[in-house]
Design a protein around this motif. Structure first.
Motif, mmCIF file in Angstrom:
data_model
loop_
_atom_site.group_PDB
_atom_site.id
_atom_site.type_symbol
_atom_site.label_atom_id
_atom_site.label_comp_id
_atom_site.label_asym_id
_atom_site.label_seq_id
_atom_site.Cartn_x
_atom_site.Cartn_y
_atom_site.Cartn_z
ATOM 1 N N MET A 1 0.844 -1.170 0.000
ATOM 2 C CA MET A 1 0.000 0.000 0.000
ATOM 3 C C MET A 1 0.893 1.237 0.000
ATOM 4 S SD MET A 1 -2.858 1.187 2.836
ATOM 5 C CE MET A 1 -4.175 0.165 2.218
ATOM 6 N N THR A 2 0.517 2.223 -0.772
ATOM 7 C CA THR A 2 1.229 3.492 -0.813
ATOM 8 C C THR A 2 0.518 4.494 0.111
ATOM 9 O OG1 THR A 2 -0.106 4.403 -2.593
ATOM 10 C CG2 THR A 2 1.836 3.070 -3.236
ATOM 11 N N PRO A 3 1.192 5.599 0.454
ATOM 12 C CA PRO A 3 0.493 6.627 1.222
ATOM 13 C C PRO A 3 -0.780 7.118 0.515
ATOM 14 C CG PRO A 3 2.834 7.002 1.381
ATOM 15 C CD PRO A 3 2.627 5.898 0.354
ATOM 16 N N ALA A 4 -0.730 7.257 -0.798
ATOM 17 C CA ALA A 4 -1.922 7.701 -1.538
ATOM 18 C C ALA A 4 -3.057 6.684 -1.403
ATOM 19 C CB ALA A 4 -1.582 7.931 -3.007
ATOM 20 N N GLN A 5 -2.742 5.413 -1.477
ATOM 21 C CA GLN A 5 -3.773 4.379 -1.304
ATOM 22 C C GLN A 5 -4.328 4.389 0.117
ATOM 23 O OE1 GLN A 5 -1.213 1.193 -2.633
ATOM 24 N NE2 GLN A 5 -2.401 0.913 -4.524
ATOM 25 N N PHE A 6 -3.452 4.604 1.088
ATOM 26 C CA PHE A 6 -3.900 4.700 2.471
ATOM 27 C C PHE A 6 -4.898 5.851 2.612
ATOM 28 C CE2 PHE A 6 -3.730 6.535 6.693
ATOM 29 C CZ PHE A 6 -3.855 5.439 7.522
ATOM 30 N N HIS A 7 -4.527 7.013 2.093
ATOM 31 C CA HIS A 7 -5.412 8.179 2.190
ATOM 32 C C HIS A 7 -6.723 7.944 1.442
ATOM 33 C CE1 HIS A 7 -2.969 10.905 4.540
ATOM 34 N NE2 HIS A 7 -1.917 10.540 3.831
ATOM 35 N N ALA A 8 -6.661 7.279 0.311
ATOM 36 C CA ALA A 8 -7.890 6.977 -0.437
ATOM 37 C C ALA A 8 -8.789 6.033 0.356
ATOM 38 C CB ALA A 8 -7.545 6.374 -1.797
ATOM 39 N N SER A 9 -8.195 5.144 1.138
ATOM 40 C CA SER A 9 -8.987 4.196 1.920
ATOM 41 C C SER A 9 -9.810 4.883 3.005
ATOM 42 C CB SER A 9 -8.088 3.120 2.550
ATOM 43 O OG SER A 9 -7.404 3.614 3.699
ATOM 44 N N LEU A 10 -9.463 6.112 3.328
ATOM 45 C CA LEU A 10 -10.190 6.843 4.366
ATOM 46 C C LEU A 10 -11.610 7.208 3.940
ATOM 47 C CD1 LEU A 10 -7.296 9.145 5.589
ATOM 48 C CD2 LEU A 10 -8.239 7.145 6.772
ATOM 49 N N ALA A 11 -11.900 7.103 2.652
ATOM 50 C CA ALA A 11 -13.255 7.371 2.163
ATOM 51 C C ALA A 11 -14.212 6.221 2.489
ATOM 52 C CB ALA A 11 -13.230 7.627 0.660
ATOM 53 N N GLU A 13 -16.088 3.209 4.776
ATOM 54 C CA GLU A 13 -16.670 3.105 6.121
ATOM 55 C C GLU A 13 -15.830 2.221 7.039
ATOM 56 O OE1 GLU A 13 -19.825 4.094 7.522
ATOM 57 O OE2 GLU A 13 -19.996 5.516 5.867
ATOM 58 N N THR A 14 -15.227 1.195 6.459
ATOM 59 C CA THR A 14 -14.428 0.256 7.241
ATOM 60 C C THR A 14 -12.999 0.251 6.710
ATOM 61 O OG1 THR A 14 -15.069 -1.585 5.810
ATOM 62 C CG2 THR A 14 -16.396 -1.231 7.789
ATOM 63 N N PRO A 15 -12.047 -0.030 7.596
ATOM 64 C CA PRO A 15 -10.650 -0.001 7.161
ATOM 65 C C PRO A 15 -10.274 -1.237 6.355
ATOM 66 C CG PRO A 15 -10.783 -0.690 9.441
ATOM 67 C CD PRO A 15 -12.182 -0.319 9.016
ATOM 68 N N PRO A 16 -9.238 -1.095 5.530
ATOM 69 C CA PRO A 16 -8.674 -2.288 4.896
ATOM 70 C C PRO A 16 -7.924 -3.089 5.967
ATOM 71 C CG PRO A 16 -7.332 -0.363 4.402
ATOM 72 C CD PRO A 16 -8.532 0.121 5.172
ATOM 73 N N THR A 17 -7.396 -4.225 5.596
ATOM 74 C CA THR A 17 -6.591 -5.018 6.533
ATOM 75 C C THR A 17 -5.258 -4.299 6.733
ATOM 76 O OG1 THR A 17 -7.640 -7.044 5.776
ATOM 77 C CG2 THR A 17 -5.536 -7.267 6.932
ATOM 78 N N LEU A 18 -5.000 -3.897 7.971
ATOM 79 C CA LEU A 18 -3.808 -3.124 8.303
ATOM 80 C C LEU A 18 -3.185 -3.666 9.589
ATOM 81 C CD1 LEU A 18 -5.378 0.435 7.835
ATOM 82 C CD2 LEU A 18 -3.761 -0.666 6.268
ATOM 83 N N SER A 19 -1.900 -3.424 9.758
ATOM 84 C CA SER A 19 -1.241 -3.740 11.027
ATOM 85 C C SER A 19 -1.829 -2.829 12.108
ATOM 86 C CB SER A 19 0.263 -3.501 10.906
ATOM 87 O OG SER A 19 0.515 -2.106 10.754
ATOM 88 N N PRO A 20 -1.704 -3.206 13.379
ATOM 89 C CA PRO A 20 -2.264 -2.352 14.434
ATOM 90 C C PRO A 20 -1.779 -0.900 14.404
ATOM 91 C CG PRO A 20 -1.838 -4.520 15.324
ATOM 92 C CD PRO A 20 -1.255 -4.497 13.925
#
Length: 94
Positions: A1-11, A13-20
């Motif tokens: 995942m890139t920072p841009a993809q991370f920021h896009a995921s904020l749109a 309702e639920t988070p993607p699979t991420l480390s804590p």
């Protein structure tokens, strides 16, 4: 995942699979400080402790933040919170 993809995921309702630590940043970015804190409050991992420090700095508890920066082996941050968020994000995403 890139920072841009991370920021896009904020749109979403639920988070993607991420480390804590990344999930904590995601929840923080969504305005869920308590949820973010729960992601890292018991972790002994250095990266989680850095996020923990950032979260306490965000809440204005600089004494507690200082404790967690020391545990993470990092000097206390003094720059803008957004800048620190992006720095942490970049490191966590590798």
């Amino acid at each position: 995942m890139t920072p841009a993809q991370f920021h896009a995921s904020l749109a979403a309702e639920t988070p993607p699979t991420l480390s804590p630590p990344l999930l904590a940043l995601w929840r923080d970015a969504k305005g869920d400080w308590d949820g973010a804190h729960k992601c890292v409050d018991t972790s002994a991992e250095t990266q989680a402790m850095w996020v923990h420090a950032y979260l306490h700095r965000r809440e204005g508890d600089l004494g507690n933040a200082g404790y967690w920066y020391a545990r993470a082996g990092r000097p206390p941050a003094t720059g803008p919170l957004g800048q620190e968020f992006e720095e942490i994000l970049a490191v966590l995403l590798g």
